[in-house]
Design a protein around this motif. Structure first.
Motif, PDB file in Angstrom:
ATOM      1  N   THR A 112      52.203  58.513  47.968  1.00 26.14           N
ATOM      2  CA  THR A 112      52.649  57.362  47.182  1.00 26.14           C
ATOM      3  C   THR A 112      51.583  56.936  46.184  1.00 26.14           C
ATOM      4  N   LEU A 113      50.335  56.858  46.640  1.00 25.89           N
ATOM      5  CA  LEU A 113      49.278  56.333  45.773  1.00 25.89           C
ATOM      6  C   LEU A 113      48.870  57.319  44.681  1.00 25.89           C
ATOM      7  N   PHE A 114      49.130  58.602  44.887  1.00 26.13           N
ATOM      8  CA  PHE A 114      48.794  59.583  43.847  1.00 26.13           C
ATOM      9  C   PHE A 114      49.531  59.299  42.548  1.00 26.13           C
ATOM     10  N   PHE A 123      42.719  60.756  39.757  1.00 23.85           N
ATOM     11  CA  PHE A 123      41.335  61.005  40.141  1.00 23.85           C
ATOM     12  C   PHE A 123      41.001  60.370  41.487  1.00 23.85           C
ATOM     13  N   ALA A 124      41.470  59.151  41.698  1.00 24.44           N
ATOM     14  CA  ALA A 124      41.095  58.395  42.900  1.00 24.44           C
ATOM     15  C   ALA A 124      41.573  59.070  44.181  1.00 24.44           C
ATOM     16  N   VAL A 125      42.797  59.577  44.171  1.00 20.60           N
ATOM     17  CA  VAL A 125      43.352  60.156  45.397  1.00 20.60           C
ATOM     18  C   VAL A 125      42.637  61.459  45.786  1.00 20.60           C
ATOM     19  N   PRO A 126      42.455  62.421  44.868  1.00 17.67           N
ATOM     20  CA  PRO A 126      41.668  63.601  45.249  1.00 17.67           C
ATOM     21  C   PRO A 126      40.233  63.257  45.648  1.00 17.67           C
ATOM     22  N   ALA A 127      39.624  62.268  44.974  1.00  8.58           N
ATOM     23  CA  ALA A 127      38.266  61.855  45.350  1.00  8.58           C
ATOM     24  C   ALA A 127      38.248  61.311  46.765  1.00  8.58           C
ATOM     25  N   SER A 128      39.311  60.598  47.141  1.00 11.08           N
ATOM     26  CA  SER A 128      39.414  60.097  48.512  1.00 11.08           C
ATOM     27  C   SER A 128      39.612  61.245  49.500  1.00 11.08           C
ATOM     28  N   GLY A 129      40.259  62.303  49.026  1.00 12.84           N
ATOM     29  CA  GLY A 129      40.377  63.501  49.857  1.00 12.84           C
ATOM     30  C   GLY A 129      39.013  64.108  50.154  1.00 12.84           C
ATOM     31  N   VAL A 130      38.115  64.043  49.183  1.00 15.96           N
ATOM     32  CA  VAL A 130      36.743  64.516  49.398  1.00 15.96           C
ATOM     33  C   VAL A 130      36.049  63.637  50.431  1.00 15.96           C
ATOM     34  N   VAL A 131      36.282  62.323  50.352  1.00 15.03           N
ATOM     35  CA  VAL A 131      35.722  61.400  51.352  1.00 15.03           C
ATOM     36  C   VAL A 131      36.245  61.758  52.740  1.00 15.03           C
ATOM     37  N   MET A 153      39.920  54.813  48.709  1.00 18.01           N
ATOM     38  CA  MET A 153      40.949  54.835  47.670  1.00 18.01           C
ATOM     39  C   MET A 153      41.254  53.429  47.156  1.00 18.01           C
ATOM     40  N   SER A 154      41.265  52.458  48.064  1.00 17.88           N
ATOM     41  CA  SER A 154      41.559  51.080  47.662  1.00 17.88           C
ATOM     42  C   SER A 154      40.451  50.512  46.785  1.00 17.88           C
ATOM     43  N   LEU A 157      40.675  52.914  43.056  1.00  8.12           N
ATOM     44  CA  LEU A 157      41.769  52.635  42.116  1.00  8.12           C
ATOM     45  C   LEU A 157      41.432  51.507  41.147  1.00  8.12           C
ATOM     46  N   PRO A 158      41.054  50.315  41.618  1.00 11.22           N
ATOM     47  CA  PRO A 158      40.707  49.269  40.656  1.00 11.22           C
ATOM     48  C   PRO A 158      39.447  49.599  39.862  1.00 11.22           C
ATOM     49  N   ALA A 159      38.493  50.303  40.473  1.00 14.98           N
ATOM     50  CA  ALA A 159      37.269  50.665  39.759  1.00 14.98           C
ATOM     51  C   ALA A 159      37.555  51.580  38.583  1.00 14.98           C
ATOM     52  N   LEU A 160      38.627  52.366  38.696  1.00 13.94           N
ATOM     53  CA  LEU A 160      39.005  53.294  37.627  1.00 13.94           C
ATOM     54  C   LEU A 160      40.023  52.697  36.663  1.00 13.94           C
TER      55      LEU A 160
END
Length: 198
Positions: A112-114, A123-131, A153-154, A157-160
């Motif tokens: 959903t968030l992707f 960018f945020a969702v794949p980066a969270s996948g790395v986390v 991810m939370s 998202l706002p940071a980006l």
């Protein structure tokens, strides 16, 4: 009424019990009676192997992502899209078809968030996948890695530059995932949770 229509559609799409249907159809097993009893990809992996776990994860992602895409295209309202994202995960976690006893919503949250806020979420969702991957490697706990990735991810998202509504929906879903994993967290605290590879 239009918002309610989209939210209900998101819930019903999310409530498709992928893990239950796959285990029942291809193994004749009620996944709720096997392993952890969780109706999700990790438990399917225990029963049927990694390939089936990946398949269930992908379907769970898309069943959450598709309603968000449609809401973007036709509802064209950030608040509605954010609500649809949350409703899709609630459908997965509390499906009407299984007496409101579903999975923990990690894959569906990712799906959903992707799509909530291109290009920030791309960018945020794949980066969270790395986390998630790094957290799993360090801790060995899937549940802890999942929670850490969703909270990251939370923040991302706002940071980006994603709209505020999507940051709040991501935080709510991370909190929901933490609640759904509460028994895992208790076992981790007491040293009774199995690590990956054990």
């Amino acid at each position: 009424m239009i918002c309610l229509f989209w939210v209900l559609g998101g819930y019903l799409a999310g409530s498709l019990p992928t893990a239950y249907l796959v285990a029942k159809r291809f193994r004749g097993v009620d996944i709720r009676t096997f392993g952890s009893g969780n109706v999700g990809a990790t438990n399917v992996g225990r029963l049927m192997g990694k390939k089936w776990a990946v398949f269930v994860s992908l379907v769970d992602m898309f069943k959450g992502g598709i309603p968000v895409i449609l809401a973007h295209l036709f509802a064209d309202n950030q608040t509605t899209v954010a609500m649809v994202a949350v409703a899709s995960v609630l459908g997965h976690n509390y499906p009407v078809w299984l007496d409101f006893k579903g999975g923990k919503g990690v894959a569906t949250t990712y799906g959903t968030l992707f799509f909530v806020s291109p290009w920030a979420s791309f960018f945020a969702v794949p980066a969270s996948g790395v986390v998630w991957y790094l957290s799993l490697k360090i801790s060995g706990y899937v549940s802890l890695a999942s929670i850490m990735s969703l909270f990251s991810m939370s923040l991302l998202l706002p940071a980006l530059g994603a709209p505020e509504a999507f940051g709040w929906s991501a935080f709510l879903l991370a909190f929901l995932s933490s609640w759904r994993h509460r028994s895992n967290l208790v076992r981790i605290y007491h040293g009774k949770e199995d690590k990956v590879g054990r």
